[in-house]
Design an enzyme around this catalytic site. Structure first.
Site, PDB file in Angstrom:
ATOM      1  N   PHE A  44       0.900  -1.196   0.248  1.00 36.72           N
ATOM      2  CA  PHE A  44       0.263   0.005  -0.187  1.00 36.72           C
ATOM      3  C   PHE A  44       0.571   1.037   0.323  1.00 36.72           C
ATOM      4  O   PHE A  44       1.760   0.792   1.046  1.00 36.72           O
ATOM      5  CB  PHE A  44      -1.402  -0.375   1.145  1.00 36.72           C
ATOM      6  CG  PHE A  44      -1.429   1.044   1.673  1.00 36.72           C
ATOM      7  CD1 PHE A  44      -3.237   1.625   0.991  1.00 36.72           C
ATOM      8  CD2 PHE A  44      -0.617   2.567   2.418  1.00 36.72           C
ATOM      9  CE1 PHE A  44      -3.910   3.453   0.508  1.00 36.72           C
ATOM     10  CE2 PHE A  44      -1.455   3.797   1.789  1.00 36.72           C
ATOM     11  CZ  PHE A  44      -3.048   3.880   1.925  1.00 36.72           C
ATOM     12  N   GLU A  45       0.609   1.846  -0.399  1.00 38.28           N
ATOM     13  CA  GLU A  45       1.179   3.570  -0.704  1.00 38.28           C
ATOM     14  C   GLU A  45       0.664   4.424  -1.586  1.00 38.28           C
ATOM     15  O   GLU A  45      -0.387   3.473  -2.402  1.00 38.28           O
ATOM     16  CB  GLU A  45       2.681   3.536  -1.881  1.00 38.28           C
ATOM     17  CG  GLU A  45       3.857   2.942  -1.323  1.00 38.28           C
ATOM     18  CD  GLU A  45       5.076   2.482  -2.121  1.00 38.28           C
ATOM     19  OE1 GLU A  45       4.925   2.979  -3.678  1.00 38.28           O
ATOM     20  OE2 GLU A  45       6.361   2.832  -1.708  1.00 38.28           O
TER      21      GLU A  45
END
Ligand SMILES: Nc1nc2c(ncn2[C@@H]2O[C@H](COP(=O)(O)OP(=O)(O)O)[C@@H](O)[C@H]2O)c(=O)[nH]1
Ligand SMILES: *[C@@H]1O[C@H](CO)[C@@H](O)[C@H](O)[C@H]1NC(C)=O
Ligand SMILES: [Mg+2]
Length: 399
Positions: free
Chosen positions: A285-286
């Protein structure tokens, strides 16, 4: 005692009789047509779905009581989702897209870029385009971004893979995993399709989102001068990065001008930078600023790491690579923890602490699964570094 038990029997009996009477008195078989969400006590049998579909139902009037808009109004950011995937990942990424759309993007309709080292097939494109609410784009990764650089000694790299297989290090014997980590570390943001965007949100196959996201995280990032964000943080397997920290120290000695004055060294090191404590933001996740990754500072950093060969002579992951860059080259105020993005990627869950919070955001994660305050999480360090107050009840989630 016997008296109260007798009263309880009577109440239960009356209730059962009432229930039988109610079921018998409702006309026709009970059907649960999914589209209405009336309370269980109101009878659904008044809805005639054949008429409803015809469009001109007698007595039907539009609801003028001001239902909220179905799509959020207002400006959109210059942003996209980005997914690296193989054709065979289609049903795993389909699940992820469905969740991201349900919880957020159906209201915002941001684009979605898909990247692959191979050509995407028609099925992949068809399924993902049907699920995404924004424009979808499909790109093939150029060979130079997914192969061994010339300076890599193939025999040495092969020997390392054998050793890592013996030691049962996760993905230790994989060539493609190394290409993937190198690509995510240094190239995805330079793909021609990504050059059109300032912001990206990375999504992997088989992730879950557990709470509604009713605002625009991209806009939040921009408004609050954030460049990088995360939801989970943890310790990296030390066997995969034995020389990473020393290579970083060579880099900062060579380019001291790139180190931010108010950085997050305390998140990365417990002794002022002598040793790495292996904490990193989990990069599956980013939400981040692609222009930061395209900056000379980050490119010099990536090239320095790439020249050392650690992506192939060890098994450096893009998570510690991104995290160390963010931790040292960004001001600590530029890194954001998205507590409100409840998330799962095997095997860890971020489920926001606090019942009221979870109710307000329609979360469906199991509170006990929350990884935030467990011993293997690095979130406490992030809170302490930034003088943030931990949420009420966090102590109870430590074990
Ligand atoms: N196109 C392509 N994508 C890959 C390859 N290997 C991994 N990926 C993608 O890279 C990301 C990380 O891979 P994953 O298997 O989830 O690794 P993990 O999350 O570290 O266990 C995912 O989005 C995968 O779909 C590959 O060989 N080709
Ligand atoms: C979006 O951002 C990219 C990268 O900064 C830029 O090249 C592009 O022109 C921007 N697009 C718009 C519509 O502003
Ligand atoms: Mg994954």
């Amino acid at each position: 005692m016997a008296g109260t038990r007798y009263v309880r029997y009577v109440i239960v009996a009356v209730f059962c009789l009432a229930l039988v009477w109610y079921i018998n008195s409702s006309a026709g078989p009970t059907t649960f047509s999914g589209s209405t969400s009336q309370p269980a006590t109101s009878k659904p049998n008044a809805v005639d779905t054949t008429k409803q579909a015809s469009g001109s139902v007698q007595g039907t009037t539009p609801n003028s009581n001001g239902l909220p808009p179905a799509v959020v109004n207002g400006p959109r950011m210059n942003a996209t989702f980005v997914t690296l995937a193989r054709n065979q990942d289609v049903w795993e990424i389909a699940r992820s897209i469905r969740q991201v759309e349900d919880r957020f993007n159906r209201k915002f309709n941001y684009d979605w870029v898909f990247l692959n080292d191979d050509e995407f097939n028609d099925e992949f494109k068809k399924v993902t385009t049907a699920l995404a609410s924004g424009k979808t784009k499909y790109g093939k990764i150029p060979k130079e971004h997914w192969s061994f650089p010339d300076h890599i000694d193939q025999d040495k790299a092969a020997k390392v893979r054998d050793e890592m297989r013996e030691k049962k290090i996760i993905y230790g014997d994989s060539v493609s995993y190394r290409h993937m980590c190198r690509f995510e570390s240094g190239f995805f943001f330079r793909h021609p399709l990504m050059l059109d965007y300032e912001w990206y949100w990375r999504v992997e196959p088989s992730i879950e989102l557990y709470c509604d996201i009713d605002y625009d995280p991209f806009k939040f990032m921009a408004d609050n001068k954030k460049k990088y964000s995360f939801v989970l943080s943890l310790y990296e397997y030390v066997e995969t990065i034995p020389t990473l920290w020393n290579t970083v120290k060579d880099f900062t000695a060579k380019f001291p001008q790139y180190v931010a004055k108010d950085n997050s060294m305390k998140f990365l090191s417990d002794n002022g930078g002598v040793d790495y404590n292996h904490c990193h933001f989990w990069s599956n996740f980013e939400i981040a600023n692609a222009n930061w990754l395209r900056s000379q500072a980050y490119l010099d950093y990536f090239n320095h790491l790439d020249q050392s060969g650690g992506f192939f002579y060890e098994r450096w992951g893009d998570a510690p690579v991104h995290s160390i860059a963010a931790g040292l080259m960004l001001d600590k105020s530029e890194i954001h923890f998205f507590n409100d993005i409840a998330y799962y990627h095997v095997p860890f869950t971020h489920c926001p602490t606090g019942e009221q919070y979870r109710m307000d955001h329609k979360c469906h994660c199991k509170p006990e699964d929350n990884f935030d305050w467990k011993g293997y999480s690095c979130l406490s360090r992030f809170y302490e570094l930034n003088d943030m107050k931990k949420p009420e009840g966090y102590e109870k989630e430590q074990n």
